[in-house]
Write a protein that holds these residues in place. Structure first.
Motif, short mmCIF file in Angstrom:
data_model
loop_
_atom_site.label_atom_id
_atom_site.label_comp_id
_atom_site.label_asym_id
_atom_site.label_seq_id
_atom_site.Cartn_x
_atom_site.Cartn_y
_atom_site.Cartn_z
N ARG A 29 39.13 44.92 35.30
CA ARG A 29 40.32 44.60 36.10
C ARG A 29 41.50 45.48 35.74
NH1 ARG A 29 39.25 38.49 34.80
NH2 ARG A 29 37.46 38.18 36.17
N ARG A 30 41.58 45.94 34.50
CA ARG A 30 42.71 46.80 34.12
C ARG A 30 42.62 48.15 34.80
NH1 ARG A 30 42.66 45.19 27.73
NH2 ARG A 30 43.10 42.99 28.10
N LYS A 31 41.43 48.47 35.32
CA LYS A 31 41.28 49.76 35.99
C LYS A 31 41.39 49.61 37.51
CE LYS A 31 37.54 50.46 33.37
NZ LYS A 31 36.22 51.01 33.07
N ILE A 32 41.67 48.38 37.95
CA ILE A 32 41.78 48.13 39.40
C ILE A 32 43.10 47.41 39.67
CG2 ILE A 32 40.73 46.93 41.35
CD1 ILE A 32 38.05 47.10 39.96
N GLY A 33 43.93 48.01 40.50
CA GLY A 33 45.20 47.36 40.84
C GLY A 33 44.97 46.14 41.70
N TYR A 34 45.87 45.17 41.61
CA TYR A 34 45.66 43.92 42.34
C TYR A 34 46.99 43.40 42.85
CZ TYR A 34 43.75 39.18 43.15
OH TYR A 34 43.34 38.00 43.69
N VAL A 35 47.09 43.23 44.17
CA VAL A 35 48.32 42.72 44.79
C VAL A 35 47.95 41.51 45.64
CG1 VAL A 35 50.30 43.28 46.24
CG2 VAL A 35 49.15 45.10 44.98
N ILE A 36 48.69 40.41 45.49
CA ILE A 36 48.36 39.21 46.26
C ILE A 36 49.50 38.80 47.18
CG2 ILE A 36 46.71 38.33 44.59
CD1 ILE A 36 48.85 36.53 43.48
N GLN A 37 49.17 37.94 48.13
CA GLN A 37 50.16 37.55 49.13
C GLN A 37 51.36 36.84 48.50
OE1 GLN A 37 48.74 34.96 52.24
NE2 GLN A 37 50.67 34.99 53.29
N GLN A 38 51.07 35.95 47.54
CA GLN A 38 52.18 35.18 46.93
C GLN A 38 52.92 36.00 45.89
OE1 GLN A 38 48.99 34.53 46.83
NE2 GLN A 38 48.49 32.49 47.53
N LEU A 87 43.43 46.80 45.05
CA LEU A 87 43.03 45.73 45.96
C LEU A 87 44.29 45.00 46.44
CD1 LEU A 87 40.13 44.20 43.82
CD2 LEU A 87 40.03 46.10 45.45
N MET A 88 44.37 44.74 47.73
CA MET A 88 45.53 44.04 48.26
C MET A 88 45.08 42.91 49.16
SD MET A 88 48.14 47.08 49.16
CE MET A 88 48.82 48.08 47.85
N ASP A 89 45.46 41.69 48.78
CA ASP A 89 45.03 40.52 49.54
C ASP A 89 46.17 40.00 50.39
OD1 ASP A 89 43.76 38.32 50.49
OD2 ASP A 89 43.42 37.36 48.55
N GLU A 90 46.18 40.35 51.66
CA GLU A 90 47.26 40.00 52.59
C GLU A 90 48.64 40.17 51.96
OE1 GLU A 90 46.90 36.91 55.33
OE2 GLU A 90 44.79 36.50 54.92
N PRO A 91 48.92 41.36 51.42
CA PRO A 91 50.14 41.49 50.60
C PRO A 91 51.43 41.28 51.38
CG PRO A 91 49.20 43.64 51.07
CD PRO A 91 48.21 42.63 51.55
N PHE A 92 51.40 41.53 52.69
CA PHE A 92 52.66 41.44 53.43
C PHE A 92 52.70 40.25 54.38
CE2 PHE A 92 51.83 46.19 53.07
CZ PHE A 92 52.32 46.22 51.78
N GLY A 93 51.73 39.36 54.23
CA GLY A 93 51.60 38.22 55.13
C GLY A 93 52.81 37.30 55.14
#
Lengths: 375, 199
Positions: A74-83, A158-164
């Motif tokens: 996970r430290r090698k993969i960026g992660y952005v979430i909606q909240q 990875l971006m999970d509905e970041p701008f929702g």
């Protein structure tokens, strides 16, 4: 490169991912889209192993990651979430530095990274680095959320509905920023959304999912031209609607029906009064049979008009006109090649059908391109 | 006067030492309870039962095991202080916004890193609130210590009762009340400061 090979995920009896296989090339902006419960978020969260598949293998750059230590992965993969999920107990700088710190970067390196990233989104370091998330607007918070994901320069984000959860204006500017950053830093981005506009705007490749399966994986162009399934077509909605894309051809489709007319025998002052009431600069002059004679402008009356004279004396006979069944292009050409602000549209019997103004032209073009518009 | 100062000092010392122990044990058990739901229910139930034992009875029980003196009083205070600390810790940790935990996991924090860098910092105000309640309680319970040969302000009050000397009783009681009110006020202030950056 990310490769899913026959990945299946079940919760009890419900199948979330049903034998999914696909490959994402390095540097691609891939958008996962589909109705809720289609498995798009599960797919995303399988990549950084927040979700463990029931069966199948996931390869990143040719390596089977299903047996790697998930924390290191996970430290090698960026992660952005909606909240957004910024840590409220940390400043902007501390939030951005989380992963670099986990990777044992020095304090100086963390500061350099923060400076560089904040510059990327035009948020000056001096002003923002020591602020807490609660002191930022929603849009700024998600900017920091994106930067935080980029901090350790992961090749994949990875971006999970970041701008929702953002308002439309902020959303659009963040979309542009993310696209720009992606191009500049050549990241592989996997992005989940349920908004087709967003998908079409951002994606190099769109993966459309439904009920745990991939219905179509294609470039936006391809998907628009050949949607592989009625469901995709309904998601694309107005984007593929033939009538909407093929602009209406006739002048009448572009005209406004409300036209302010005045009879040729009306007096000058009366006409000026009427223009003032309607807030217009000119009126269409008609005869007893409501046939079009020309227009009369406030300037003409002011320059030459005498009180009590009928306005027929001040008619401008040069006014641009088209027939309602004429090609719309003709009306546009006339408008563009003259300094006039409008073209009058006439019926067969030379009565007034409507008016095409510069504004209504722009609006009509907009509607043809992007669908129904407000105002 | 010297007697009063000495008794007050002793009172505070017993309470302070007990609170340090209770905080360490309570926060530890609270974290454990937030990780293991079942075990957590057991721990909190036991702490609740202990809380309901009248102090006189608890002291008598402890006296049988640990004998007379300050140690026994300290143990009683720790036992009474545990419940609010455990419960507040457990609640604070389990009610953190899921998105923040998701972000922490997704970014590659291990469980202990999550705990020390994110969860505990965010839970601090509520844990501190639990410590405050425990401390203010302990200050008045500590008065009972005189019955099992422990020192503190209880000794002065007890002597006043024996001599039927109202003034003496008050000299012992008033500092307890004042100290308790002071800690309640001061710690509420600190609690507010702590919660500035937790949402």
């Amino acid at each position: 490169m990310i490769e899913f090979r026959n990945v299946t995920k079940r919760y009890g009896r419900t199948t979330i991912l049903d034998d999914v296989s696909f490959t994402i090339e390095r540097g691609q902006f891939v958008v996962l889209i589909g109705p809720s419960g289609c498995g798009k978020t599960t797919t995303l969260r399988t990549i950084n192993r927040l979700i463990e598949p029931k069966a199948g293998t996931l390869f990143i750059d040719g390596e089977d990651v299903t047996h790697q230590n998930p924390v290191e992965l996970r430290r090698k993969i960026g992660y952005v979430i909606q909240q957004i999920g910024l840590f409220p107990n940390m400043t902007v700088e501390q939030n951005i530095s989380v992963v670099p710190k986990l990777l044992k970067h020095s304090r100086a390196e963390c500061e350099a990274i923060t400076r560089e990233l904040l510059a990327l989104v035009d948020m000056p370091y001096e002003e923002n680095a020591s602020k807490y998330p609660s002191e930022l607007s929603g849009g700024q918070q998600q900017r920091i959320g994106v930067l935080r994901a980029l901090a350790a320069s992961p090749p994949i984000v990875l971006m999970d509905e970041p701008f929702g959860a953002l308002d439309p204006v902020t959303r659009e500017s963040l979309q542009e920023e993310v696209k720009r950053i992606q191009r500049k830093l050549k990241k592989t981005i996997v992005f989940v959304t349920h908004d087709m506009d967003e998908a079409l705007r951002l994606a190099d490749t769109i993966i459309f999912m439904d009920k745990g399966r991939i219905l179509q994986m294609a470039t936006p162009e391809e998907m628009l031209q050949n949607p592989a399934d009625p469901l995709i077509k309904s998601f694309l909605g107005r984007h593929t609607d033939d009538e909407a894309i093929a602009a209406p051809k006739k002048a009448e489709a572009f005209m406004k029906r409300r036209v302010y007319t005045v009879h040729e025998n009306a007096k000058t002052l009366e006409s000026i009064e009427r223009m003032r009431k309607r807030e217009v600069n000119s009126l269409v002059v008609i005869d007893d049979d409501e046939r079009f004679l020309g227009t009369v402008s406030i300037e003409a009356i002011k320059e030459r008009g005498k009180a009590g004279h009928p306005i027929r004396e001040y008619i401008n006979g040069e006014t641009l006109t088209v027939h309602r069944s004429d090609d719309a292009k003709e009306a546009f050409d006339k408008l563009l090649s003259s300094s006039e602000n409008y073209v009058i549209v006439l019926n067969d019997d030379r009565t007034v059908a409507g008016i095409i103004t510069r504004t209504s032209t722009a609006k009509a073009m907009g509607e043809a391109l992007w669908g129904e518009m407000d105002a | 006067m010297r007697e009063l100062l000495f008794a007050t000092g002793e009172h505070l010392l017993i309470v302070a030492l007990s609170m340090i122990v209770a905080t360490l044990v309570g926060v530890g058990l609270g974290i454990l309870s937030s990780w293991k739901k079942r075990l957590g229910t057991v721990i909190i139930t036991i702490a609740e039962i202990v809380q309901t034992i009248p102090s006189l009875a608890l002291l008598a029980l402890l006296m049988i095991i640990f004998g007379l003196g300050n140690l026994t009083m300290g143990i009683a205070l720790v036992l009474y202080a545990l419940l609010p600390i455990i419960r507040n810790t457990q609640v604070a940790l389990t009610e953190l916004p899921p998105a923040i935990i998701d972000a922490a996991r997704g970014m590659g924090m291990s469980r202990s890193q999550r705990l020390t860098q994110v969860e505990i910092p965010l839970a601090i105000p509520m844990i501190f609130g639990g410590i405050k309640v425990a401390l203010v309680n302990s200050l008045s319970i500590a008065v009972m210590g005189v019955l099992i040969g422990s020192g503190g302000l209880g000794y002065i009050i007890y002597r006043g009762i024996q001599q039927r000397n109202m003034a003496r009783i008050l000299i012992g009681a008033i500092p307890v009340v004042v100290i308790a009110l002071f800690f309640d006020w001061a710690m509420t202030k600190i609690e507010q400061r702590l919660s500035t950056h937790t949402t």
